[in-house]
Design a protein around this motif. Structure first.
Motif, PDB file in Angstrom:
ATOM      1  N   SER A   1       0.831  -1.219   0.000  1.00 39.43           N
ATOM      2  CA  SER A   1       0.000   0.000   0.000  1.00 39.43           C
ATOM      3  C   SER A   1       0.855   1.254   0.000  1.00 39.43           C
ATOM      4  CB  SER A   1      -1.003   0.046   1.155  1.00 39.43           C
ATOM      5  OG  SER A   1      -0.796  -0.954   2.059  1.00 39.43           O
ATOM      6  N   VAL A   2       2.060   1.139   0.618  1.00 42.37           N
ATOM      7  CA  VAL A   2       2.988   2.279   0.562  1.00 42.37           C
ATOM      8  C   VAL A   2       3.384   2.506  -0.900  1.00 42.37           C
ATOM      9  CG1 VAL A   2       5.318   3.061   1.213  1.00 42.37           C
ATOM     10  CG2 VAL A   2       3.864   1.975   2.908  1.00 42.37           C
ATOM     11  N   LEU A   3       3.719   1.420  -1.575  1.00 38.02           N
ATOM     12  CA  LEU A   3       4.125   1.510  -2.990  1.00 38.02           C
ATOM     13  C   LEU A   3       2.982   2.042  -3.857  1.00 38.02           C
ATOM     14  CD1 LEU A   3       6.352   0.676  -5.160  1.00 38.02           C
ATOM     15  CD2 LEU A   3       5.020  -1.407  -5.441  1.00 38.02           C
TER      16      LEU A   3
ATOM     17  N   LYS B   1       0.504   3.921  -3.138  1.00 35.13           N
ATOM     18  CA  LYS B   1       0.259   5.347  -2.933  1.00 35.13           C
ATOM     19  C   LYS B   1       1.390   6.173  -3.565  1.00 35.13           C
ATOM     20  CE  LYS B   1      -1.420   9.124  -0.998  1.00 35.13           C
ATOM     21  NZ  LYS B   1      -2.609   9.770  -1.522  1.00 35.13           N
ATOM     22  N   ALA B   2       2.623   5.644  -3.412  1.00 35.39           N
ATOM     23  CA  ALA B   2       3.799   6.437  -3.815  1.00 35.39           C
ATOM     24  C   ALA B   2       4.041   6.480  -5.323  1.00 35.39           C
ATOM     25  CB  ALA B   2       5.035   5.904  -3.106  1.00 35.39           C
ATOM     26  N   VAL B   3       3.506   5.520  -6.051  1.00 34.14           N
ATOM     27  CA  VAL B   3       3.777   5.509  -7.501  1.00 34.14           C
ATOM     28  C   VAL B   3       2.753   6.337  -8.296  1.00 34.14           C
ATOM     29  CG1 VAL B   3       5.027   3.314  -7.509  1.00 34.14           C
ATOM     30  CG2 VAL B   3       2.550   3.319  -7.853  1.00 34.14           C
ATOM     31  N   ARG B   4       1.762   6.873  -7.583  1.00 34.30           N
ATOM     32  CA  ARG B   4       0.809   7.768  -8.265  1.00 34.30           C
ATOM     33  C   ARG B   4       1.026   9.190  -7.757  1.00 34.30           C
ATOM     34  NH1 ARG B   4      -2.684   3.538  -6.674  1.00 34.30           N
ATOM     35  NH2 ARG B   4      -3.017   2.113  -8.403  1.00 34.30           N
TER      36      ARG B   4
END
Lengths: 290, 49
Positions: free
Chosen positions: B33-35, B37-40
């Motif tokens: 979920s960290v990824l 959120k972070a890739v958008r």
């Protein structure tokens, strides 16, 4: 070369080394250089991990995730999930380095250091300073924890305050016309916050770290127990006051070497004429013993 | 070494707790979920609401 100028050079060298570490850290955390010229953000595996400092994950250069953004993402979810992973990373950085993260690794702290180098009117000691410092704990409690918890899908700190996010918005807006078109009152509010911080950073050293940063407030709790600490050799200290005079966070390191406010900039260590202050994982006494 | 552990008991305890939390988070796949959120592009972060 006379004695005083060689002494100044000796003091300048570690300061330059410190800035060198800061610039390398900022570059590593923003190593997606081509993003700055294309306006496209990095989407690789690096973003599984949060970086220790304040570095927005929407910055085109960012190769890691923002710890505050990730934490708020968890807290403001439609269904509450405890942020084991993000909290674990924050505790890890805090217990390992404390606010040395602010002094060495935070790109936004580094940016403020650079702004402070610009010749301008400087004033670090003023009446309200002592009280304004409590603001960052309020920001941590309300904007990072309580508001995201009570209002789903609202990462309040990122949305209303984070200056790192605003910088990312400016860079993205340069390359992306659809982002430029969407910029409205919220962006203008954030731009105002950023401008206030930038102008204040010309006068006061690291105003965002001192008064507003919730990440610094969090790491500050660990300054006393972190493995990277300030060590004071009380037997060597001559109480000359040089360290407190040099401290731009207005701390007296001879009384409170591990104050919650200390960002480990090392000014006091460099100013100490008898080398009674030292920062690191081990005190010099421990090193000699081992 | 033992002096180092003695002087840093609290810090080391928090690090152990942190590692346990990270490990449990990884088991629960929370890094995903960290990824995600972070890739958008985070619209709130950049000031678009």
């Amino acid at each position: 070369m006379d004695k005083s100028s060689s002494c100044q050079n000796e003091k300048r060298k570690p300061a330059l080394r410190h800035m060198g570490i800061q610039s390398v850290a900022a570059l590593i955390q923003n190593a997606n250089f081509k993003g700055f010229f294309t306006g496209k953000i990095y989407t690789g595996a690096g973003k599984n991990v949060c970086v220790p400092g304040l570095n927005c994950y929407s910055c085109p250069g960012a190769v890691g995730a923002c710890p505050l953004g990730s934490l708020q993402n968890y807290l403001s979810g439609m269904k509450f999930r405890f942020p084991y992973y993000v909290l674990g990373l924050l505790l890890f950085f805090g217990a390992l380095l404390g606010r040395a993260v602010c002094g060495f690794l935070c790109p936004f702290g580094f940016l403020q250091d650079l702004l402070y180098l610009i010749p301008f009117y400087k004033k670090n000691k003023f009446f309200a300073d002592k009280f304004l410092r409590y603001l960052k704990y309020g920001v941590l409690l309300f904007l990072v924890i309580l508001l995201p918890l009570s209002t789903p899908l609202t990462p309040a700190f990122c949305k209303y305050m984070c200056p790192s996010g605003t910088l990312s918005g400016i860079i993205l807006g340069l390359w992306n016309s659809s982002i430029r078109k969407q910029m409205g009152s919220l962006f203008h509010w954030k731009l105002l916050v950023l401008l206030i911080i930038v102008v204040t950073a010309l006068i006061v050293w690291r105003p965002f770290c001192k008064y507003l940063c919730p990440l610094g407030a969090f790491y500050g709790f660990f300054n006393r127990i972190a493995l990277w600490r300030m060590h004071l050799d009380r037997s060597a200290c001559i109480s000359c006051g040089a360290c407190s005079k040099a401290c731009r966070m207005n701390i007296d390191p001879s009384k409170k070497p591990n104050s919650m406010e200390c960002v480990r900039c090392g000014d006091c260590v460099r100013a100490c004429p008898v080398k009674a202050l030292h920062q690191g994982f081990c005190s010099p006494v421990q090193k000699k013993e081992s | 070494m033992s002096a180092f552990i003695k002087k840093n008991r609290a810090g080391l305890a928090v690090i152990l707790l942190a590692l346990a939390l990270i490990g449990y988070g990884l088991i629960k796949n929370q890094q995903k979920s960290v990824l995600n959120k972070a890739v958008r592009i985070c619209m709130e972060c950049v000031g678009l609401g």
